[in-house]
Design an enzyme around this catalytic site. Structure first.
Site, PDB file in Angstrom:
ATOM      1  N   ASP A  35       0.828  -1.207   0.000  1.00  8.39           N
ATOM      2  CA  ASP A  35       0.000   0.000   0.000  1.00  8.39           C
ATOM      3  C   ASP A  35       0.857   1.250   0.000  1.00  8.39           C
ATOM      4  O   ASP A  35       0.668   2.176  -0.781  1.00  8.39           O
ATOM      5  CB  ASP A  35      -0.784   0.063   1.325  1.00  8.39           C
ATOM      6  CG  ASP A  35      -2.095  -0.638   1.207  1.00  8.39           C
ATOM      7  OD1 ASP A  35      -2.230  -1.472   0.313  1.00  8.39           O
ATOM      8  OD2 ASP A  35      -2.971  -0.334   2.034  1.00  8.39           O
ATOM      9  N   ASP A  39       1.089   4.172  -2.743  1.00 15.88           N
ATOM     10  CA  ASP A  39       0.691   5.556  -2.431  1.00 15.88           C
ATOM     11  C   ASP A  39       1.808   6.532  -2.746  1.00 15.88           C
ATOM     12  O   ASP A  39       1.599   7.616  -3.278  1.00 15.88           O
ATOM     13  CB  ASP A  39       0.318   5.668  -0.944  1.00 15.88           C
ATOM     14  CG  ASP A  39      -1.076   5.102  -0.715  1.00 15.88           C
ATOM     15  OD1 ASP A  39      -1.780   4.867  -1.712  1.00 15.88           O
ATOM     16  OD2 ASP A  39      -1.446   4.892   0.454  1.00 15.88           O
ATOM     17  N   LYS A 119     -24.303 -18.872 -17.406  1.00 16.21           N
ATOM     18  CA  LYS A 119     -23.087 -18.710 -16.596  1.00 16.21           C
ATOM     19  C   LYS A 119     -22.704 -17.235 -16.621  1.00 16.21           C
ATOM     20  O   LYS A 119     -22.275 -16.712 -17.653  1.00 16.21           O
ATOM     21  CB  LYS A 119     -21.956 -19.576 -17.134  1.00 16.21           C
ATOM     22  CG  LYS A 119     -20.723 -19.523 -16.269  1.00 16.21           C
ATOM     23  CD  LYS A 119     -19.724 -20.583 -16.680  1.00 16.21           C
ATOM     24  CE  LYS A 119     -18.580 -20.670 -15.693  1.00 16.21           C
ATOM     25  NZ  LYS A 119     -17.786 -19.460 -15.596  1.00 16.21           N
ATOM     26  N   CYS A 405      17.438 -24.697 -24.391  1.00 20.28           N
ATOM     27  CA  CYS A 405      18.648 -24.931 -23.594  1.00 20.28           C
ATOM     28  C   CYS A 405      19.719 -25.618 -24.431  1.00 20.28           C
ATOM     29  O   CYS A 405      20.835 -25.808 -23.983  1.00 20.28           O
ATOM     30  CB  CYS A 405      18.328 -25.763 -22.347  1.00 20.28           C
ATOM     31  SG  CYS A 405      18.009 -27.499 -22.704  1.00 20.28           S
TER      32      CYS A 405
HETATM   33  S1  IVH Z   1     -22.407 -23.179 -10.111  1.00 16.93           S
HETATM   34  C1  IVH Z   1     -19.016 -25.605  -7.649  1.00 16.93           C
HETATM   35  N1  IVH Z   1     -23.796 -21.534 -11.512  1.00 16.93           N
HETATM   36  O1  IVH Z   1     -18.667 -19.793 -12.438  1.00 16.93           O
HETATM   37  C2  IVH Z   1     -19.175 -24.496  -8.539  1.00 16.93           C
HETATM   38  N2  IVH Z   1     -21.509 -20.996 -11.155  1.00 16.93           N
HETATM   39  O2  IVH Z   1     -16.415 -21.592 -13.018  1.00 16.93           O
HETATM   40  C3  IVH Z   1     -20.599 -24.374  -8.836  1.00 16.93           C
HETATM   41  N3  IVH Z   1     -20.828 -18.879 -12.160  1.00 16.93           N
HETATM   42  O3  IVH Z   1     -17.192 -19.886  -9.270  1.00 16.93           O
HETATM   43  C4  IVH Z   1     -20.791 -23.175  -9.578  1.00 16.93           C
HETATM   44  N4  IVH Z   1     -22.760 -18.350 -13.028  1.00 16.93           N
HETATM   45  O4  IVH Z   1     -18.499 -17.826  -9.893  1.00 16.93           O
HETATM   46  C5  IVH Z   1     -22.584 -21.784 -11.000  1.00 16.93           C
HETATM   47  N5  IVH Z   1     -25.192 -20.168 -12.740  1.00 16.93           N
HETATM   48  C6  IVH Z   1     -23.999 -20.416 -12.217  1.00 16.93           C
HETATM   49  C7  IVH Z   1     -22.907 -19.537 -12.393  1.00 16.93           C
HETATM   50  C8  IVH Z   1     -21.685 -19.870 -11.847  1.00 16.93           C
HETATM   51  C9  IVH Z   1     -21.512 -17.975 -12.861  1.00 16.93           C
HETATM   52  C10 IVH Z   1     -19.407 -18.784 -11.799  1.00 16.93           C
HETATM   53  C11 IVH Z   1     -19.154 -18.965 -10.344  1.00 16.93           C
HETATM   54  C12 IVH Z   1     -18.195 -20.102 -10.213  1.00 16.93           C
HETATM   55  C13 IVH Z   1     -17.622 -20.167 -11.583  1.00 16.93           C
HETATM   56  C14 IVH Z   1     -17.171 -21.558 -11.878  1.00 16.93           C
END
Ligand code: IVH
Length: 677
Positions: A35, A39, A119, A405
């Site tokens: 930090d 700074d 996701k 190498c």
């Molecule tokens: S289930 C055990 N559902 O993706 C892990 N993850 O690559 C189960 N994520 O760490 C995860 N949308 O941050 C799950 N609908 C969803 C998700 C999701 C985003 C992210 C989450 C996780 C990562 C895994």
């Protein structure tokens, strides 16, 4: 150079330096200075600007992030670990996922009910509620230990601080993904590369007032520890928490089979650009929570879920050069240095060319115009070469037969595939300085010694300065020399010392994984640790005669095959490897491998399985045994407590051997009886 030019140069250099630290902090999440030093650097820049008005005219400080670097968040253990997901990129991968879960559960290609969710490409967080009151809020951290970011999470108005509803579990750990809406991101575009980085940066603000200024949103997608467990399916869980006012994603739904997964994948991919948040695929989960429990996890990811990614984003660029990189297992990987191009919001200047055969097959040459694609966080790949744009004078790329190498490289023969490997390798191990440097990066990585502050870039720097050339050097660092280096102050040095000291106590499985034997990943390291139990036993591998005997026994372990035993043998045949590993052992306190749960039905018992079970795969039986305190062996020895004989094709010789050694022989139903006793 006149004085003005000199000052401008100094000023620009400092800004580049600060931006590098901002990138380490916000984009890589890996700050390398304290930090105080950060700074100081920032103060210096603004002081120069105030003193020399011509600097102000350059307009270089407008986009500097106002946040302070900090590593002062309190560390808190997650109640249940936060895992990651394995990836699927096409229907074949999805079929593979389905086959694996069917095999594990010993189902005959059943259509297991699935749940499908977008996701979200944001930052994961965990919210812990006690009797319905939000008491902890953590970042993912390393998955086991997160950072206390409760006050920042509390600024997100849509996160319930108190859950109002009936039958709320006493303990409820909600997993969610925090994001910034695409529209809201437009106002932050100058400060961050993409919405995901903006959400990450904002969540890590030391002052929660700064977090509150940024419109963060979230979707809850899962749970960690829930007590009492009241949910039966993922769909029911999401429905319930949505009634409790958590934000859940409206596009989530139950899916019956893989055909429906494919339809959903296409449908949501089409919708993707119109959504106000970034998504990078679907998450496909087994809906039934009791099946999720049976399936359990591998080291890093659940067996019951998979991320089905959308197809990669593509871009056209030009190959400036083709260089060779040496990996930690000696693999020689060609890399195309390309003209920087943006692919899916990220500037790309390297693309992997995989191996010699790939260059040959695609006939990729320096100067070529190529199409590249980036899927997830992996290094972009070359999809195709536009030969119509090729310069007539261009020459075929000749793949070097020697490592950087100077040693000769080899394509090994794989007994698995009965073919020559596509990858060329340098087999010098620690004797090759390029391989050695990569082995060091692996050694300090999160899953291995996990030394905070000693990331890849620092290893590079310390290597160049002769501070670290082999593993044991990490524990005899010349801190006086480090003190002189740019970016290293008293605080960061103290933190590094602490992290190194902490890493010296390590369980046997992590140690085995850390030394980087090819084909020995985290899972195999655990199997080996459970076989050897202590570092003293493991060290017998150093002795040629003892090693031969051990390798024969190893061959019998579930999960360890010819490829792995051969690789262990090769590793220990190299005298430099042996010396280096012995030196490393001398610096460490390696804890014996304890089976995780003691006090279970098979506590302190050693079991071996032969033959298949009726209603359960061998993998599941093994996992259940281990979860109940037992140790599953791969070979018969007099220390064995039970030989469990399954109905389907048990090995006669094993039963004979067990009889000779007076080992108790039990059937599947006896194993079940002990388990349920
Ligand atoms: S289930 C055990 N559902 O993706 C892990 N993850 O690559 C189960 N994520 O760490 C995860 N949308 O941050 C799950 N609908 C969803 C998700 C999701 C985003 C992210 C989450 C996780 C990562 C895994």
């Amino acid at each position: 150079m006149n004085e003005k030019k000199i000052i401008i140069n100094i000023f620009k250099k400092k800004i580049v330096e600060l931006k590098k630290h901002n990138d380490n902090y916000f984009n890589q999440d890996n700050p390398i200075i304290s930090d105080a030093n950060y700074d100081e650097l920032k103060k210096n820049i603004f002081a120069l600007e105030t003193k020399y008005s011509f600097l102000k005219e350059l307009n270089l400080t407008n986009n500097l992030v106002g946040a302070k670097i900090t590593n002062k968040f309190k560390k808190i253990k997650h109640l249940s670990p936060m895992l990651s997901l394995s990836n699927a990129f096409n229907i074949e991968d999805m079929k593979d996922f389905s086959k694996k879960i069917n095999n594990f559960l010993s189902f005959k290609n059943k259509d297991i009910e699935l749940f499908c969710e977008p996701k979200i490409d944001g930052i994961s967080a965990s919210l812990i509620y006690q009797k319905g009151i939000l008491v902890k809020g953590l970042s993912r951290g390393d998955g086991k230990i997160g950072e206390d970011i409760l006050s920042n999470l509390k600024t997100i108005s849509l996160i319930p601080k108190i859950i109002k509803g009936d039958k709320i579990p006493d303990i409820l750990e909600i997993r969610c993904e925090i994001y910034i809406g695409k529209k809201d991101f437009l106002t932050l575009k100058d400060k961050f590369a993409n919405p995901r980085n903006a959400a990450g940066g904002s969540l890590r603000q030391k002052n929660s007032k700064d977090t509150a200024k940024i419109p963060l949103k979230y979707f809850a997608y899962g749970f960690g520890t829930v007590n009492p467990m009241i949910f039966k399916t993922q769909s029911e869980f999401l429905k319930k928490i949505s009634q409790w006012d958590f934000c859940t994603n409206p596009l989530s739904k139950i899916i019956k089979n893989l055909d429906e997964v494919e339809i959903e994948h296409k449908k949501i991919d089409l919708k993707r650009s119109s959504l106000n948040y970034d998504i990078d695929g679907l998450v496909i989960k087994v809906n039934d929570i009791s099946l999720q429990k049976r399936l359990g996890n591998t080291s890093n990811s659940p067996r019951w879920a998979v991320a089905y990614k959308f197809s990669a984003e593509k871009a056209v660029t030009k190959v400036k050069d083709i260089i060779i990189q040496v990996g930690r297992t000696g693999a020689i990987t060609p890399v195309a240095k390309v003209e920087p191009v943006t692919v899916g919001g990220v500037v790309v200047s390297n693309a992997t060319l995989h191996n010699e055969d790939e260059i040959e097959r695609k006939d990729i040459r320096i100067g070529d115009t190529i199409n590249i694609q980036r899927a997830g966080d992996v290094i972009p790949q070359v999809v195709s070469v536009d030969k119509s744009k090729r310069d007539k004078k261009s020459k075929k790329f000749i793949f070097p037969k020697r490592c950087l190498c100077g040693a000769e490289t080899k394509k090994e023969f794989s007994k698995n595939t009965n073919k020559e490997d596509a990858v060329r390798r340098c087999l010098k191990g620690y004797e090759c300085r390029f391989t050695a440097k990569e082995k060091l990066k692996h050694l300090v990585s999160k899953e291995a010694l996990n030394i905070d502050g000693l990331g890849k870039k620092v290893i590079e720097q310390f290597w160049d300065l002769n501070l670290i050339k082999e593993p044991s050097n990490i524990f005899d660092l010349d801190y006086e020399k480090i003190k002189e280096l740019e970016g290293w102050g008293e605080l960061s040095i103290n933190n590094l010392k602490k992290a190194i000291k902490k890493s010296q106590t390590i369980p046997l499985d992590k140690f085995i994984y850390s030394i980087g034997i090819r084909h020995i990943g985290q899972e195999n390291a655990k199997i080996l640790a459970s076989f050897f139990s202590s570092i003293e036993e493991f060290s017998k591998l150093f002795d040629l005669k003892k090693r031969k005997k051990i390798l024969i026994n190893l061959f019998d372990l579930d999960g360890i095959g010819e490829t792995q035993t051969q690789s262990i043998e090769n590793f220990f045949l190299n005298h430099t490897n042996v010396r280096i590993i012995k030196d490393l052992i001398n610096k460490l306190n390696i804890r014996s491998y304890a089976v995780q749960s003691s006090g279970g039905k098979f506590s302190n018992k050693k079991l071996m399985f032969t033959g298949g079970f009726k209603n359960m795969s061998r993998s599941e039986a093994k996992e259940i045994t281990e979860n109940n305190g037992g140790k599953v062996m791969g070979s018969i020895s007099k220390n064995l407590d039970y030989l469990v004989v399954g109905d389907s094709k048990p090995t006669k010789s094993k039963i004979e051997q067990a009889k000779k050694l007076n080992i108790k022989i039990i059937l599947e139903k006896d194993w079940n009886k002990i388990l349920n006793s």
